[in-house]
Design a protein around this motif. Structure first.
Motif, PDB file in Angstrom:
ATOM      1  N   ALA A 120       0.827  -1.211   0.000  1.00  0.00           N
ATOM      2  CA  ALA A 120       0.000   0.000   0.000  1.00  0.00           C
ATOM      3  C   ALA A 120       0.860   1.261   0.000  1.00  0.00           C
ATOM      4  CB  ALA A 120      -0.931  -0.004   1.211  1.00  0.00           C
ATOM      5  N   LEU A 121       1.941   1.248   0.757  1.00  0.00           N
ATOM      6  CA  LEU A 121       2.821   2.416   0.812  1.00  0.00           C
ATOM      7  C   LEU A 121       3.592   2.579  -0.504  1.00  0.00           C
ATOM      8  CD1 LEU A 121       3.894   4.763   2.431  1.00  0.00           C
ATOM      9  CD2 LEU A 121       5.458   3.203   3.615  1.00  0.00           C
ATOM     10  N   THR A 122       4.041   1.474  -1.070  1.00  0.00           N
ATOM     11  CA  THR A 122       4.755   1.531  -2.345  1.00  0.00           C
ATOM     12  C   THR A 122       3.836   1.999  -3.469  1.00  0.00           C
ATOM     13  OG1 THR A 122       6.218  -0.263  -1.618  1.00  0.00           O
ATOM     14  CG2 THR A 122       6.153   0.194  -3.977  1.00  0.00           C
ATOM     15  N   ALA A 123       2.554   1.618  -3.394  1.00  0.00           N
ATOM     16  CA  ALA A 123       1.596   2.060  -4.413  1.00  0.00           C
ATOM     17  C   ALA A 123       1.525   3.576  -4.471  1.00  0.00           C
ATOM     18  CB  ALA A 123       0.218   1.469  -4.127  1.00  0.00           C
ATOM     19  N   TRP A 124       1.657   4.232  -3.322  1.00  0.00           N
ATOM     20  CA  TRP A 124       1.636   5.704  -3.297  1.00  0.00           C
ATOM     21  C   TRP A 124       2.785   6.286  -4.103  1.00  0.00           C
ATOM     22  CZ3 TRP A 124       4.166   9.206   0.675  1.00  0.00           C
ATOM     23  CH2 TRP A 124       3.730  10.538   0.525  1.00  0.00           C
ATOM     24  N   ASP A 125       3.930   5.593  -4.111  1.00  0.00           N
ATOM     25  CA  ASP A 125       5.088   6.112  -4.839  1.00  0.00           C
ATOM     26  C   ASP A 125       4.877   6.088  -6.344  1.00  0.00           C
ATOM     27  OD1 ASP A 125       7.734   7.227  -4.701  1.00  0.00           O
ATOM     28  OD2 ASP A 125       8.452   5.354  -5.583  1.00  0.00           O
ATOM     29  N   LEU A 126       3.908   5.333  -6.829  1.00  0.00           N
ATOM     30  CA  LEU A 126       3.575   5.388  -8.257  1.00  0.00           C
ATOM     31  C   LEU A 126       3.074   6.776  -8.644  1.00  0.00           C
ATOM     32  CD1 LEU A 126       1.784   1.936  -8.538  1.00  0.00           C
ATOM     33  CD2 LEU A 126       4.031   2.526  -9.487  1.00  0.00           C
ATOM     34  N   PHE A 127       2.529   7.497  -7.676  1.00  0.00           N
ATOM     35  CA  PHE A 127       2.172   8.903  -7.863  1.00  0.00           C
ATOM     36  C   PHE A 127       3.327   9.823  -7.472  1.00  0.00           C
ATOM     37  CE2 PHE A 127      -2.388   7.557  -7.025  1.00  0.00           C
ATOM     38  CZ  PHE A 127      -2.858   7.871  -8.292  1.00  0.00           C
ATOM     39  N   LEU A 128       3.918   9.521  -6.320  1.00  0.00           N
ATOM     40  CA  LEU A 128       4.845  10.462  -5.691  1.00  0.00           C
ATOM     41  C   LEU A 128       6.079  10.741  -6.546  1.00  0.00           C
ATOM     42  CD1 LEU A 128       5.442  12.096  -3.099  1.00  0.00           C
ATOM     43  CD2 LEU A 128       6.668  10.093  -2.246  1.00  0.00           C
ATOM     44  N   ASP A 129       6.725   9.694  -7.015  1.00  0.00           N
ATOM     45  CA  ASP A 129       7.960   9.911  -7.755  1.00  0.00           C
ATOM     46  C   ASP A 129       7.754  10.684  -9.058  1.00  0.00           C
ATOM     47  OD1 ASP A 129      10.892   9.224  -7.518  1.00  0.00           O
ATOM     48  OD2 ASP A 129      10.010   7.686  -6.254  1.00  0.00           O
ATOM     49  N   PRO A 130       6.756  10.330  -9.878  1.00  0.00           N
ATOM     50  CA  PRO A 130       6.538  11.149 -11.082  1.00  0.00           C
ATOM     51  C   PRO A 130       6.212  12.611 -10.761  1.00  0.00           C
ATOM     52  CG  PRO A 130       5.425   9.054 -11.315  1.00  0.00           C
ATOM     53  CD  PRO A 130       5.912   9.127  -9.891  1.00  0.00           C
ATOM     54  N   GLN A 131       5.435  12.835  -9.698  1.00  0.00           N
ATOM     55  CA  GLN A 131       5.061  14.196  -9.339  1.00  0.00           C
ATOM     56  C   GLN A 131       6.256  14.999  -8.861  1.00  0.00           C
ATOM     57  OE1 GLN A 131       2.045  14.411  -6.313  1.00  0.00           O
ATOM     58  NE2 GLN A 131       1.865  16.629  -6.423  1.00  0.00           N
ATOM     59  N   MET A 132       7.057  14.416  -7.967  1.00  0.00           N
ATOM     60  CA  MET A 132       8.198  15.146  -7.430  1.00  0.00           C
ATOM     61  C   MET A 132       9.312  15.317  -8.475  1.00  0.00           C
ATOM     62  SD  MET A 132       7.131  15.906  -4.439  1.00  0.00           S
ATOM     63  CE  MET A 132       5.455  15.883  -5.085  1.00  0.00           C
ATOM     64  N   THR A 133       9.423  14.350  -9.385  1.00  0.00           N
ATOM     65  CA  THR A 133      10.413  14.480 -10.452  1.00  0.00           C
ATOM     66  C   THR A 133      10.033  15.613 -11.403  1.00  0.00           C
ATOM     67  OG1 THR A 133      10.967  12.117 -10.338  1.00  0.00           O
ATOM     68  CG2 THR A 133      11.549  13.277 -12.358  1.00  0.00           C
ATOM     69  N   ARG A 134       8.736  15.702 -11.736  1.00  0.00           N
ATOM     70  CA  ARG A 134       8.317  16.785 -12.643  1.00  0.00           C
ATOM     71  C   ARG A 134       8.442  18.157 -11.986  1.00  0.00           C
ATOM     72  NH1 ARG A 134       2.179  17.433 -14.321  1.00  0.00           N
ATOM     73  NH2 ARG A 134       2.440  15.374 -15.232  1.00  0.00           N
ATOM     74  N   LEU A 135       8.378  18.205 -10.650  1.00  0.00           N
ATOM     75  CA  LEU A 135       8.548  19.471  -9.943  1.00  0.00           C
ATOM     76  C   LEU A 135      10.023  19.820  -9.723  1.00  0.00           C
ATOM     77  CD1 LEU A 135       5.746  19.239  -7.214  1.00  0.00           C
ATOM     78  CD2 LEU A 135       5.772  20.695  -9.253  1.00  0.00           C
ATOM     79  N   VAL A 139      16.447  14.388  -8.673  1.00  0.00           N
ATOM     80  CA  VAL A 139      16.899  14.085 -10.031  1.00  0.00           C
ATOM     81  C   VAL A 139      17.535  12.698 -10.044  1.00  0.00           C
ATOM     82  CG1 VAL A 139      18.434  14.777 -11.905  1.00  0.00           C
ATOM     83  CG2 VAL A 139      17.337  16.533 -10.491  1.00  0.00           C
ATOM     84  N   TRP A 140      17.158  11.897 -11.034  1.00  0.00           N
ATOM     85  CA  TRP A 140      17.738  10.564 -11.202  1.00  0.00           C
ATOM     86  C   TRP A 140      18.967  10.634 -12.102  1.00  0.00           C
ATOM     87  CZ3 TRP A 140      16.160   6.723  -8.195  1.00  0.00           C
ATOM     88  CH2 TRP A 140      14.888   6.823  -7.607  1.00  0.00           C
ATOM     89  N   ALA A 141      20.030   9.932 -11.708  1.00  0.00           N
ATOM     90  CA  ALA A 141      21.239   9.903 -12.539  1.00  0.00           C
ATOM     91  C   ALA A 141      20.971   9.192 -13.858  1.00  0.00           C
ATOM     92  CB  ALA A 141      22.371   9.212 -11.781  1.00  0.00           C
ATOM     93  N   ASP A 142      20.226   8.106 -13.804  1.00  0.00           N
ATOM     94  CA  ASP A 142      19.863   7.342 -15.003  1.00  0.00           C
ATOM     95  C   ASP A 142      18.349   7.201 -15.037  1.00  0.00           C
ATOM     96  OD1 ASP A 142      22.566   6.698 -15.930  1.00  0.00           O
ATOM     97  OD2 ASP A 142      22.681   5.476 -14.104  1.00  0.00           O
ATOM     98  N   GLY A 148      10.458   8.633 -16.157  1.00  0.00           N
ATOM     99  CA  GLY A 148      11.801   8.973 -15.729  1.00  0.00           C
ATOM    100  C   GLY A 148      12.266   8.265 -14.475  1.00  0.00           C
ATOM    101  N   VAL A 149      11.403   7.465 -13.866  1.00  0.00           N
ATOM    102  CA  VAL A 149      11.734   6.786 -12.610  1.00  0.00           C
ATOM    103  C   VAL A 149      12.229   5.368 -12.908  1.00  0.00           C
ATOM    104  CG1 VAL A 149      10.894   6.064 -10.358  1.00  0.00           C
ATOM    105  CG2 VAL A 149       9.936   8.106 -11.457  1.00  0.00           C
ATOM    106  N   PRO A 150      13.425   4.989 -12.421  1.00  0.00           N
ATOM    107  CA  PRO A 150      13.909   3.618 -12.622  1.00  0.00           C
ATOM    108  C   PRO A 150      13.009   2.610 -11.914  1.00  0.00           C
ATOM    109  CG  PRO A 150      15.677   5.078 -11.905  1.00  0.00           C
ATOM    110  CD  PRO A 150      14.397   5.829 -11.711  1.00  0.00           C
ATOM    111  N   LEU A 151      12.811   1.465 -12.522  1.00  0.00           N
ATOM    112  CA  LEU A 151      11.940   0.450 -11.928  1.00  0.00           C
ATOM    113  C   LEU A 151      12.520  -0.101 -10.625  1.00  0.00           C
ATOM    114  CD1 LEU A 151      10.765  -1.504 -15.105  1.00  0.00           C
ATOM    115  CD2 LEU A 151       9.652   0.406 -13.910  1.00  0.00           C
TER     116      LEU A 151
END
Length: 235
Positions: A120-135, A139-142, A148-151
């Motif tokens: 359940a907590l990891t499911a939230w990151d499916l939103f969180l990482d794309p949102q915070m990366t676009r803001l 920043v991801w190195a690769d 843009g989020v590595p699997l």
């Protein structure tokens, strides 16, 4: 928290609103957890989740483990040790909410509720990482294939989420007291509200909208929320 989330979607350039949403999320989760058990147990669980989340992020920005090679930008402050405080607060607040989802679905098995809470907590990151990366908050190195989020990031999230939820489960103990059901339900409501708000945000509010993230994140968080509510409706 809902108002702050809506305003943050309409004014995505104001990063102060991101911090406001997280602080309100954490405060609401802590209050509901205190009602579900006790203030002392809730505070201990919240603090443990904060410590685990902070330690994982501290290690992550230095070693690339367990999430992958990334770094925080200068957007979020304060940032002791290179880790923004609001990030650790996010682990605590949503950790308590995700734990409540796992406890509601599988109340009789610690292994099952920790596993479900971690998912359940990891499911939230499916939103969180794309949102915070676009803001531009980190920043991801690769950059990876999911906006843009590595699997591998999600494998790291699952591991840390399991540690966070386990710590919460041990410290919260068995629910009890007159406010227990109300507090537990409040945490599930908190998780559900976040799922709905993030889905609507990515589908229609954020510019540009992102139907993929709305669908993937909404399906993942929505499925866990529905399992928790279905368990309650059957009681």
């Amino acid at each position: 928290m809902v108002v702050a989330q809506v305003v943050s979607g309409l004014h995505s350039g104001d990063l102060r609103l991101v911090g406001a949403v997280v602080v309100l999320l954490a405060a609401a989760a802590l209050a509901f957890a205190a009602a579900a058990r006790s203030a002392s147990r809730a505070g201990a669980a919240f603090g443990a989740a904060f410590a685990v989340g902070y330690a994982a992020e501290w290690a992550g920005v230095r070693t690339g483990l367990p999430f992958g090679d990334y770094r925080y930008t200068d957007a979020l402050w304060p940032r002791p040790g290179g880790v923004p405080v609001v990030v650790a607060l996010a682990w605590s607040g949503m950790g308590l909410a995700a734990h409540a989802v796992g406890r509601r679905v599988a109340p009789g098995s610690r292994a099952a509720r920790v596993a479900l809470g971690a998912v359940a907590l990891t499911a939230w990151d499916l939103f969180l990482d794309p949102q915070m990366t676009r803001l531009g908050l980190w920043v991801w190195a690769d950059p990876g294939p999911y906006r843009g989020v590595p699997l591998g990031n999600f494998a790291g999230w699952l591991l840390v989420s399991a540690l966070v939820v386990l710590a919460i489960d041990v410290l919260m103990g068995a629910p009890g007291g007159t406010g227990a059901d109300r507090g537990s339900t409040g945490l599930v409501v908190l998780y559900t509200v976040m799922a709905v708000m993030e889905t609507i945000g990515f589908a229609a509010v954020f510019r540009p909208p992102d139907p993929l993230v709305a669908a993937v994140g909404g399906a993942a968080m929505g499925a866990l929320a529905l399992l928790a509510w279905r368990r309650r409706w059957r009681r």
